[in-house]
Design a protein around this motif. Sequence first.
Motif, mmCIF file in Angstrom:
data_model
loop_
_atom_site.group_PDB
_atom_site.id
_atom_site.type_symbol
_atom_site.label_atom_id
_atom_site.label_comp_id
_atom_site.label_asym_id
_atom_site.label_seq_id
_atom_site.Cartn_x
_atom_site.Cartn_y
_atom_site.Cartn_z
ATOM 1 N N ILE A 1 34.508 34.365 52.799
ATOM 2 C CA ILE A 1 35.574 34.708 51.848
ATOM 3 C C ILE A 1 36.172 36.070 52.191
ATOM 4 O O ILE A 1 37.394 36.245 52.217
ATOM 5 C CB ILE A 1 35.029 34.702 50.406
ATOM 6 C CG1 ILE A 1 34.590 33.289 50.014
ATOM 7 C CG2 ILE A 1 36.087 35.214 49.426
ATOM 8 C CD1 ILE A 1 33.850 33.223 48.687
ATOM 9 N N SER B 1 33.308 36.841 44.223
ATOM 10 C CA SER B 1 34.076 37.018 45.458
ATOM 11 C C SER B 1 35.363 36.205 45.435
ATOM 12 O O SER B 1 36.422 36.688 45.845
ATOM 13 C CB SER B 1 33.223 36.608 46.669
ATOM 14 O OG SER B 1 32.091 37.435 46.786
ATOM 15 N N ILE B 2 35.281 34.973 44.960
ATOM 16 C CA ILE B 2 36.478 34.135 44.889
ATOM 17 C C ILE B 2 37.492 34.735 43.919
ATOM 18 O O ILE B 2 38.696 34.812 44.214
ATOM 19 C CB ILE B 2 36.103 32.701 44.469
ATOM 20 C CG1 ILE B 2 35.279 32.024 45.570
ATOM 21 C CG2 ILE B 2 37.355 31.885 44.162
ATOM 22 C CD1 ILE B 2 34.752 30.656 45.187
ATOM 23 N N ALA C 1 39.017 37.814 45.556
ATOM 24 C CA ALA C 1 39.924 37.449 46.651
ATOM 25 C C ALA C 1 41.249 36.918 46.117
ATOM 26 O O ALA C 1 42.325 37.300 46.599
ATOM 27 C CB ALA C 1 39.263 36.406 47.555
#
Length: 257
Positions: A15, A118-119, A122
């Motif tokens: 990611i 993290s997603i 991002a």
Amino acid sequence: MYYFYADVFWMLQEIGNWFALVCVRKWFQHPPRRLRSLMVSAFISFMETAMVLHLSFGWYTWLTHALLLPWGVWLCFRKDVHGLPIKEWLAAYAATALFYGATQLGSSFWEAYPVEVSIAVAVSLYGIVGVLCKRRKEGQTYYPVKIAYKDVVIEGQGFLDSGNLLEDPIWGEAITLAEHDFLKPILQIYKKPKYPVCFTTMAANEVMDTIKVDGVSVYVNGQWYTYPKPRIGISKRWTFKEPACRVLLHQKHVHTG
């Protein structure tokens, strides 16, 4: 006891690396090449996972920053830049630092799995980068360019020159200017007559030959626009200040709507 999950670590690295590469591509207006960015980031993440399992943390850190990230940037952008992608590497490093810093900050406020954090980070940061890129486009003057003739396609960076109003004096066709060395792959197979024109621009002042190619494609606002049968001027005294710029685009060859 601490358990290390290699698959989760790989996903987190994937990611982060993917985010850095796509942000750099978006910021510098390089052609999308989404599959290449995905494959390169996946491979880099695999190597990082293997290193963290078999090497010390110090070696892992040094090899990641000094070898894997520069190599990944080169694999992604080697066809999009003239020379080494130094600016792209610096931007990727900055994007990586921003991503992991924001991820650490998000983890301290949001009780969730690291992959979810993290997603979310991002997606949020990519949205911010998208807004910044949109504002940056308002004053954009550089565009990725492809010039095609028969089976030859050459790619480079083009500059939208507001002073380039050069047109063929007989037919009134707009003329985009290109550096002689940049056009060499096409000139080697071009057998038709070349027509001379005289011009004065910021790049040079000369009498030059012109050729008619099959098409010139310009990447604007996320997609390619192709202009068939344009006339290209061959500049042998290229003095443009930006080394990566090999083409001076005519306004009629750039879709800005």
